[in-house]
Design a protein around this motif. Structure first.
Motif, PDB file in Angstrom:
ATOM      1  N   TRP A  19       3.842   1.609   6.657  1.00 19.36           N
ATOM      2  CA  TRP A  19       4.373   2.750   5.902  1.00 19.36           C
ATOM      3  C   TRP A  19       3.432   3.123   4.749  1.00 19.36           C
ATOM      4  N   ARG A  20       3.281   4.444   4.535  1.00 18.82           N
ATOM      5  CA  ARG A  20       2.423   4.965   3.479  1.00 18.82           C
ATOM      6  C   ARG A  20       3.160   6.066   2.712  1.00 18.82           C
ATOM      7  N   LEU A  21       2.834   6.159   1.417  1.00 20.22           N
ATOM      8  CA  LEU A  21       3.372   7.214   0.550  1.00 20.22           C
ATOM      9  C   LEU A  21       2.224   7.891  -0.175  1.00 20.22           C
ATOM     10  N   ASP A  22       2.205   9.235  -0.133  1.00 20.58           N
ATOM     11  CA  ASP A  22       1.261  10.028  -0.911  1.00 20.58           C
ATOM     12  C   ASP A  22       2.017  10.686  -2.056  1.00 20.58           C
ATOM     13  N   ALA A  30      12.869  11.552  -5.334  1.00 18.47           N
ATOM     14  CA  ALA A  30      13.902  10.782  -6.032  1.00 18.47           C
ATOM     15  C   ALA A  30      14.418  11.527  -7.254  1.00 18.47           C
ATOM     16  N   SER A  31      14.106  12.812  -7.360  1.00 23.53           N
ATOM     17  CA  SER A  31      14.461  13.602  -8.540  1.00 23.53           C
ATOM     18  C   SER A  31      15.971  13.657  -8.749  1.00 23.53           C
ATOM     19  N   ILE A  69       8.109   4.468  -5.590  1.00 18.72           N
ATOM     20  CA  ILE A  69       7.263   3.285  -5.421  1.00 18.72           C
ATOM     21  C   ILE A  69       8.111   2.087  -4.998  1.00 18.72           C
ATOM     22  N   ALA A  70       9.277   1.927  -5.627  1.00 17.94           N
ATOM     23  CA  ALA A  70      10.168   0.816  -5.266  1.00 17.94           C
ATOM     24  C   ALA A  70      10.655   0.947  -3.829  1.00 17.94           C
ATOM     25  N   MET A  71      10.961   2.166  -3.413  1.00 14.85           N
ATOM     26  CA  MET A  71      11.385   2.406  -2.034  1.00 14.85           C
ATOM     27  C   MET A  71      10.262   2.065  -1.059  1.00 14.85           C
ATOM     28  N   SER A 105      16.554  -0.208  -1.264  1.00 11.86           N
ATOM     29  CA  SER A 105      16.784  -0.644   0.107  1.00 11.86           C
ATOM     30  C   SER A 105      17.477   0.449   0.920  1.00 11.86           C
ATOM     31  N   ALA A 106      18.487   1.095   0.319  1.00 14.48           N
ATOM     32  CA  ALA A 106      19.192   2.173   1.010  1.00 14.48           C
ATOM     33  C   ALA A 106      18.259   3.346   1.275  1.00 14.48           C
ATOM     34  N   ALA A 107      17.404   3.661   0.301  1.00 16.11           N
ATOM     35  CA  ALA A 107      16.449   4.753   0.480  1.00 16.11           C
ATOM     36  C   ALA A 107      15.473   4.435   1.602  1.00 16.11           C
TER      37      ALA A 107
END
Length: 400
Positions: free
Chosen positions: A235-238, A288-289, A222-224, A335-337
């Motif tokens: 940008w979208r994340l599922d 991110a595991s 979520i932070a990424m 930020s790096a991610a």
């Protein structure tokens, strides 16, 4: 339509056997461990084996609901037994009532079942095979106590098994410290389930697969996404999975706190078809595991045609060394991610060589091949138990 992945024929690996899989959680629960057992059982059924699964009668995420004592799921005879105590180490002695007729007992993960079946070996006298599935080191919680347990009770019980199978080189390294003869059979993945189910053209959409557990760090995803959205709101994340250490309510609060309600969507409890529908709108797989026993979700994502951007845990580093399409980045740095995701998307847009894995390089993870390796492990375990009483292969009631 893509042709299914096939390799060595399990039916030719060993004569049909009666195998009992013992695992703490199974269908209808969905997760990496459950998928491994279900897929292995499916291949064994296809080869004419009798397959039984013994599991607990409540899901850890729904402890107030008791599941049917017996059920046939996909041809597999599923027996569910009660338990008491903590979900970290559920006590379920009724497992011993469900071993009759077995040629071999296959225990999955290291828990009460692992210890109890080993210590009772002089009484049931059955060949025992265990798969490590990461042991109990998925998080750093209680690390000192875990190490003491691993060096003591786990060392004792591991040496009572006929075969210990590690599902990754990292597991093999860990268990080789307490037991000799550990062999590696990496988990398979259902390469047909999501085959080709990614966006036909590169899009600014990511998907993550797996239960919402502490080690998966959904909050970092979520932070990424927040960092990405600050650069480009498209940008979208599922987030696809099931509640675990993180509840759905907690995740929604985290998404709202980050201000990315328009960029992150939760998908809870989807079946395979529903997951495939989500993947068809995505181009990237993110995780991110910080701990994985193997990385089944990553392999399935690659089979869908998604480019992975993942945290460099030991299992993912091993897979990245084999597959150039896997990008590694520390997700503790949002930020790096975000920058790594942008670069991965650019590689897809440019059609860079190796941006996506080929079907050929993934074939090694096909379940027929993995199941044949397990057949060899069973055969070795049975051969090592000469003199034990022979057991006929049973047929489950209600199954023709």
């Amino acid at each position: 339509m893509n042709a299914p992945f096939r390799s060595r024929d399990l039916a030719n690996a060993v004569a049909p056997l009666s195998v009992v899989h013992v695992v703490r959680q199974y269908r209808p629960n969905r997760g990496g461990l459950e998928d491994v057992v279900a897929n292995l059982a499916r291949e064994q059924l296809r080869a004419g084996w009798y397959v039984r699964v013994v599991t607990l009668d409540r899901l850890f995420r729904k402890l107030d609901e008791r599941l049917p004592e017996r059920e046939i799921i996909g041809g597999v005879d599923v027996r569910r037994i009660p338990f008491r105590g903590s979900t970290r180490y559920p006590l379920a002695p009724a497992v011993f009532r469900h071993l009759d007729g077995a040629d071999v007992v296959h225990v999955h993960a290291v828990d009460f079942f692992f210890d109890a079946l080993a210590l009772a070996k002089p009484f049931h006298r059955l060949p025992l095979v265990a798969t490590t599935h990461g042991g109990f080191f998925h998080t750093g919680d209680f690390s000192a106590l875990k190490k003491l347990w691993f060096d003591g009770p786990t060392r004792l019980t591991s040496n009572l098994y006929d075969r210990i199978v590690a599902c990754s080189p990292s597991d093999a390294h860990a268990f080789s410290a307490v037991v000799s003869g550990v062999e590696v059979i990496e988990n398979g993945a259902d390469l047909d389930k999501f085959a080709g189910a990614s966006s036909a053209a590169p899009v600014k959409r990511m998907a993550s697969l797996g239960r919402f557990s502490k080690n998966k760090h959904p909050e970092r995803l979520i932070a990424m996404t927040k960092a990405l959205a600050a650069r480009d709101p498209d940008w979208r994340l599922d987030l696809v999975g099931a509640a675990s250490d993180w509840t759905v309510e907690q995740l929604r609060e985290e998404i709202a706190r980050a201000g990315v309600e328009q960029n992150v969507r939760l998908h809870v409890g989807l079946d395979d078809r529903g997951v495939a529908d989500v993947l068809r709108a995505a181009s990237l797989f993110v995780s991110a595991s910080d701990y994985e026993g193997f990385g089944v979700a990553l392999i399935e994502a690659m089979s869908a045609g998604l480019k992975p951007v993942v945290h460099p845990n030991e299992a993912f580093q091993t897979l990245a060394a084999r597959h150039p399409s896997v990008a590694l980045v520390d997700f503790s740095d949002a930020s790096a991610a975000a920058s790594a995701v942008v670069s991965a998307h650019a590689a897809l847009v440019e059609g860079a060589p190796g941006a996506k894995p080929s079907r050929e390089e993934l074939a090694v993870y096909s379940w027929p091949q993995v199941a044949a390796k397990y057949a060899d492990a069973y055969r070795a375990a049975i051969a090592g138990r000469k003199g034990a009483p022979s057991r006929a292969i049973a047929t489950p009631e209600g199954v023709s």
